[in-house]
Design a protein around this motif. Sequence first.
Motif, short mmCIF file in Angstrom:
data_model
loop_
_atom_site.label_atom_id
_atom_site.label_comp_id
_atom_site.label_asym_id
_atom_site.label_seq_id
_atom_site.Cartn_x
_atom_site.Cartn_y
_atom_site.Cartn_z
N PRO A 180 -67.66 19.37 -14.76
CA PRO A 180 -66.84 18.44 -14.46
C PRO A 180 -67.08 18.07 -12.81
O PRO A 180 -66.85 16.80 -12.48
CB PRO A 180 -65.62 18.88 -14.70
CG PRO A 180 -65.68 19.83 -15.73
CD PRO A 180 -67.16 20.33 -15.61
N TYR A 181 -67.31 19.07 -12.07
CA TYR A 181 -67.60 18.93 -10.87
C TYR A 181 -68.87 17.97 -10.38
O TYR A 181 -68.58 17.30 -9.25
CB TYR A 181 -67.67 20.30 -10.01
CG TYR A 181 -67.93 20.18 -8.40
CD1 TYR A 181 -66.68 19.75 -7.62
CD2 TYR A 181 -69.05 20.50 -7.75
CE1 TYR A 181 -66.74 19.83 -6.41
CE2 TYR A 181 -68.80 20.50 -6.41
CZ TYR A 181 -67.71 19.86 -5.71
OH TYR A 181 -67.71 20.13 -4.39
N ARG A 182 -69.80 17.77 -11.22
CA ARG A 182 -71.08 17.17 -11.06
C ARG A 182 -71.21 16.34 -12.04
O ARG A 182 -72.27 16.49 -13.00
CB ARG A 182 -71.96 17.88 -10.50
CG ARG A 182 -71.79 18.36 -9.03
CD ARG A 182 -73.16 18.99 -8.51
NE ARG A 182 -72.76 19.78 -7.37
CZ ARG A 182 -72.66 19.31 -6.10
NH1 ARG A 182 -72.82 18.08 -5.99
NH2 ARG A 182 -72.62 20.05 -4.99
N SER A 183 -70.22 15.86 -12.84
CA SER A 183 -70.32 15.18 -14.12
C SER A 183 -71.42 14.17 -14.40
O SER A 183 -71.76 13.42 -13.33
CB SER A 183 -69.10 14.34 -14.53
OG SER A 183 -69.25 13.93 -15.72
N ASN A 184 -72.57 14.36 -15.43
CA ASN A 184 -73.34 13.39 -15.74
C ASN A 184 -72.98 12.14 -16.47
O ASN A 184 -73.56 11.34 -16.89
CB ASN A 184 -74.46 14.31 -16.62
CG ASN A 184 -75.24 14.91 -15.70
OD1 ASN A 184 -75.13 16.26 -15.63
ND2 ASN A 184 -76.15 14.24 -14.82
N PHE A 185 -71.55 12.29 -16.77
CA PHE A 185 -71.04 11.26 -17.78
C PHE A 185 -69.87 10.35 -17.11
O PHE A 185 -69.00 9.84 -17.87
CB PHE A 185 -70.44 12.00 -19.11
CG PHE A 185 -71.45 12.88 -19.66
CD1 PHE A 185 -72.53 12.18 -20.65
CD2 PHE A 185 -71.30 14.23 -19.57
CE1 PHE A 185 -73.24 13.25 -20.92
CE2 PHE A 185 -72.21 15.05 -20.17
CZ PHE A 185 -73.31 14.45 -20.81
N TRP A 186 -69.98 10.34 -15.70
CA TRP A 186 -68.89 9.60 -14.96
C TRP A 186 -67.46 9.97 -15.38
O TRP A 186 -66.51 9.17 -15.49
CB TRP A 186 -69.27 8.11 -15.28
CG TRP A 186 -70.47 7.71 -14.77
CD1 TRP A 186 -70.85 7.41 -13.47
CD2 TRP A 186 -71.67 7.35 -15.53
NE1 TRP A 186 -72.31 7.20 -13.53
CE2 TRP A 186 -72.71 7.11 -14.56
CE3 TRP A 186 -72.06 7.72 -16.77
CZ2 TRP A 186 -73.88 7.05 -15.18
CZ3 TRP A 186 -73.25 7.52 -17.38
CH2 TRP A 186 -74.48 7.08 -16.46
N ALA A 187 -67.27 11.30 -15.59
CA ALA A 187 -65.92 11.60 -16.28
C ALA A 187 -65.08 11.99 -15.12
O ALA A 187 -65.45 12.44 -13.63
CB ALA A 187 -66.22 12.74 -17.11
N THR A 188 -63.69 11.88 -15.19
CA THR A 188 -62.63 11.91 -14.10
C THR A 188 -61.93 13.26 -14.28
O THR A 188 -61.11 13.68 -13.51
CB THR A 188 -61.63 10.97 -13.97
OG1 THR A 188 -61.42 10.66 -15.22
CG2 THR A 188 -62.62 9.61 -13.33
N THR A 189 -61.90 13.77 -15.57
CA THR A 189 -61.44 14.89 -16.01
C THR A 189 -62.26 15.72 -16.72
O THR A 189 -63.19 15.49 -17.38
CB THR A 189 -60.05 14.74 -16.77
OG1 THR A 189 -60.37 14.31 -18.04
CG2 THR A 189 -59.00 13.91 -16.14
N PRO A 190 -61.93 17.30 -16.61
CA PRO A 190 -62.76 17.98 -17.77
C PRO A 190 -62.63 17.70 -19.12
O PRO A 190 -63.85 17.92 -19.59
CB PRO A 190 -62.19 19.60 -17.53
CG PRO A 190 -61.41 19.40 -16.20
CD PRO A 190 -60.86 17.94 -15.94
N GLU A 191 -61.55 17.09 -19.64
CA GLU A 191 -61.43 16.99 -21.14
C GLU A 191 -62.35 15.71 -21.24
O GLU A 191 -63.13 15.61 -22.49
CB GLU A 191 -60.01 16.57 -21.25
CG GLU A 191 -59.04 17.69 -21.54
CD GLU A 191 -58.48 18.34 -19.90
OE1 GLU A 191 -58.17 19.27 -19.75
OE2 GLU A 191 -58.72 17.42 -18.96
#
Length: 439
Positions: A180-191
């Motif tokens: 999550p801290y360096r998401s490869n999926f443009w995510a904004t939350t861990p979930e």
Amino acid sequence: MSQSPFIQPSDNATITAADTGHVFHSWSAQGALAPLPIASGSGVKVWDFDGKEYLDFSSQLVNVNIGYQHPAVVTAIQEQAARLATIGPAYANDARAKAAQKILEHAPEGFHKIFFTNGGADAIENAIRMARLHTGRDKVISRYRSYHGNTGAAIVATGDWRRIPNEYATGHVHVFGPYPYRSNFWATTPEEDSARALEHLERTVVAEGPSSIAAILLEAIPGTAGVIMPTAEYMQGAREIATRYGIMLIIDEVMAGFGRTGKWLAHEHFGITPDLITFAKGVNSGYVPAGGVMISDPIAKTFDDRVFPGGLTYSGHPLAMASIVATIEAMESEGIVENAATIGETVIGPRLEAMAERLDVIGEVRGVGVFWAMELVADPATKEPLPAAEMGAIKKALMDHGLLPFIADNRIHVVPPCVITADEAETGLAIIEKVLSER
């Protein structure tokens, strides 16, 4: 023949000169090495040959879970050496049988066999071999942010830079996992990150052809890559994908297992049951080289009437087996796994979180038990990693203050032995905060 440079009494300079003159070191350009000489250790502390004391926040290579020179383990090795120092793997031996039984007491239901190896890398090799032979398939999917060992298939399954100059094995595919801290999926939350990572995993399975994939290989918690904590949803989702497509799920517990995370095995945090489990390191704290594979019953049954084409001269070496039995018994009787959980919950976690609030150089802290990482950044907004030169200066300062750190890329890994006390943990964390505050 050159004369041995060792003298009595030995000192740091003499030992370093002898070492660098004759020992070829791992993962290193040999000409610039200056390894720290270690003379002895006890509990969570080590001493160099000049008598300087270090509090070990590295557990060496995150393996000295029970601490240095645990008397019960040392005695067990000595007694086994006096009784039977070695025996081949084709013979039945009481130390080997008891070691297998002790390990299986902490395995999931449905596991009744152990294949012993010399360490973690060959545990991975043999788990992959078992999965391929059991399924009749070839490919193995693993993550880019991972480390699985430095042998043929294990290093190619690895996801970091060390794979690239060693890519000789075939049949390996890599995916990005949640981070999550360096998401490869443009995510904004861990979930969200986990959900997208799972979609990426399944799409890769489908694109590669499920009928060609023998195994999905995952570290329970990626360790060398940065103690990247997966969610239970991700791990359960990976288990479900593997089951749906007839793929074996191999969980690498080499670094995370046997107390490191405050559980006997780290996958217990996620409520999953793998098909194969690799282990090494913490099973006997590295007192004698040992590793192995916990084999689920369906895979073990495959080889009831079929020869398993693998073996090692020192598989189940009696000195290693005695050290495993003594280690597990000491961990059980002394509450060492429970201590790791408590120290993580009450000391390391809260202290690191408070430190991160005060210091902008700490981008994120994450972990569990005595398995933590601090990600250091030059800019908290951009998350630009702290440069290597600054990390080197931090490492030197920590050692000058008597702390033996585990530094990887832009991270300080906080990974002391599982036997560390609250006061010892606080002492080490205070050193880290002082060094980071004064940088």
